[in-house]
Design a protein around this motif. Sequence first.
Motif, short mmCIF file in Angstrom:
data_model
loop_
_atom_site.label_atom_id
_atom_site.label_comp_id
_atom_site.label_asym_id
_atom_site.label_seq_id
_atom_site.Cartn_x
_atom_site.Cartn_y
_atom_site.Cartn_z
N PRO A 444 0.81 -1.23 0.00
CA PRO A 444 0.00 0.00 0.00
C PRO A 444 0.84 1.27 0.00
CG PRO A 444 -0.91 -1.59 1.55
CD PRO A 444 0.41 -2.14 1.10
N THR A 445 1.97 1.22 0.74
CA THR A 445 2.85 2.40 0.76
C THR A 445 3.43 2.66 -0.62
OG1 THR A 445 3.43 2.00 3.09
CG2 THR A 445 4.92 3.40 1.81
N TYR A 447 2.16 1.72 -3.56
CA TYR A 447 1.10 2.22 -4.43
C TYR A 447 0.85 3.71 -4.18
CZ TYR A 447 -0.47 -2.24 -6.42
OH TYR A 447 -0.55 -3.40 -7.13
N SER A 448 0.88 4.10 -2.91
CA SER A 448 0.67 5.51 -2.57
C SER A 448 1.78 6.39 -3.15
CB SER A 448 0.61 5.66 -1.04
OG SER A 448 0.49 7.01 -0.67
N LEU A 449 3.03 5.91 -3.05
CA LEU A 449 4.16 6.67 -3.60
C LEU A 449 4.09 6.75 -5.12
CD1 LEU A 449 7.04 5.33 -1.32
CD2 LEU A 449 6.21 7.69 -1.43
N GLU A 451 1.45 6.78 -6.95
CA GLU A 451 0.42 7.75 -7.29
C GLU A 451 0.90 9.18 -7.01
OE1 GLU A 451 -4.27 8.77 -6.24
OE2 GLU A 451 -3.30 6.99 -5.39
N LYS A 452 1.55 9.37 -5.87
CA LYS A 452 2.02 10.70 -5.50
C LYS A 452 3.05 11.25 -6.48
CE LYS A 452 5.19 11.54 -2.38
NZ LYS A 452 5.96 11.63 -1.12
#
Length: 457
Positions: A444-445, A447-449, A451-452
């Motif tokens: 999840p981390t 995927y978040s990075l 996207e960011k």
Amino acid sequence: MKDNKRHLLVVEDDKGLQSQLRWAFDGFEVTVAGDRTEAIKQLRRIQPGVVLLDLGLPPDPGGVTEGLATLSEMLSLIPETKVIIVTGDNDRANAVKAIALGAYDFHQKPADPELLALLVARAYHVHELELENRRLQQHDKNMPLKGIITASPQMLRVCRTIEKIAPSNITTLLLGASGTGKERCARALHELSPRSDQPLVVINCAAIPENLLESELFGYEKGAFTGASKQTPGKIEYADGGTLFLDEIGDLPMELQAKLLRFLQERVVERIGGRKEIPVDVRILCATHQNLQDLIAKGLFREDLFYRISEMTLEIPPLKDREGDILLLAKSFLALWSKEYSSSSVQFSPQAIAAMEAHDWPGNVRELEGRIKRGVIMAEGNQINPDDLELGNTPLRGITTTEPLPLNLKAVREEAERKAIIRAMNNSNQNVTDAASALGITRPTLYSLLEKLGLRT
């Protein structure tokens, strides 16, 4: 770190045979299951490349119903798994039935560990080849344009621009060092245009002698000069309806620059020795590795021609400035030349990967392909080392004293994260789970990075 173990699942309810088979396969991580429920559980857990399956499983150890049901469920869950059926002496018919359901092969009891080991090794090799083939096919689908392999933001911007301008007739100038892929970009412009079913005519202005270049471009009439025995159209005429790509236009002689400028303005050509003006409908693409502004200042290139051919300018970045593309391209070339030279098991050593990432690549993509080809040929065993690539003494690329001091800590941190994530994703063949593991973060981390930072898998 990525799990590189070769997993083998043995599904057998006989305790003695379980013990015998558990230690019969060197180089494999062997997992044993005694019934259908445990077999499916282990299949989901380890996702083995190969399964040895006994058809006689409880609660029907004397029949084949449970074994065939297990086979069907396994192949529905992981179709690429190679299942080898182990069956009784007089049970050949059921073994053939299992093959029809999708089993890879069968072996009759009593089990011969040596023969089974050969069957398993062969099945696993086929499994690996199929996975690699699927990965490469998916890789090609994920590429932004046909024939252009990239994941770097720099080249993705070029690809998006190509997609936007390809449908138009705008004259385009491609700038970039030798080996960066200017011709490949020109082909992409042609292939995405409405002219794609018409010819793409390529002429290298630096490769043709000056005294022949005019006739090559504009053609000539019979008797126009000694040896002109018949009427011959030029390359511009041959490109009628399609695209003309003038590579290395910076080497075009001054007298021909005036004639080309007239064609660009009027869209008509006159053959050497002719009087007739011939209209030509063609899109013009040009490329050069030279600085045309410097040539203009030296009086070696016409300024008015420069503005004519540069209605749109595309700058192709050098390989060293394309984040993450070195390893991505290297793996693509490795697959290509491994297939060519039947060396499918060869891989890059960690030292070779480090050396490639440290090299400056003055010859760009062309140099990289040449070194990978050499590495495949020179490799001893199944690993390509820096010496095989002639990169044994490569100096490391680092921060130079000319770089400005970073004044925005957030921007510096994001840039470091971007480079680390791109490198991890390319090292793991775009597998998010493996990349997250290598980076020491959760999925999840990551995927978040992604996207960011505006990155895509």
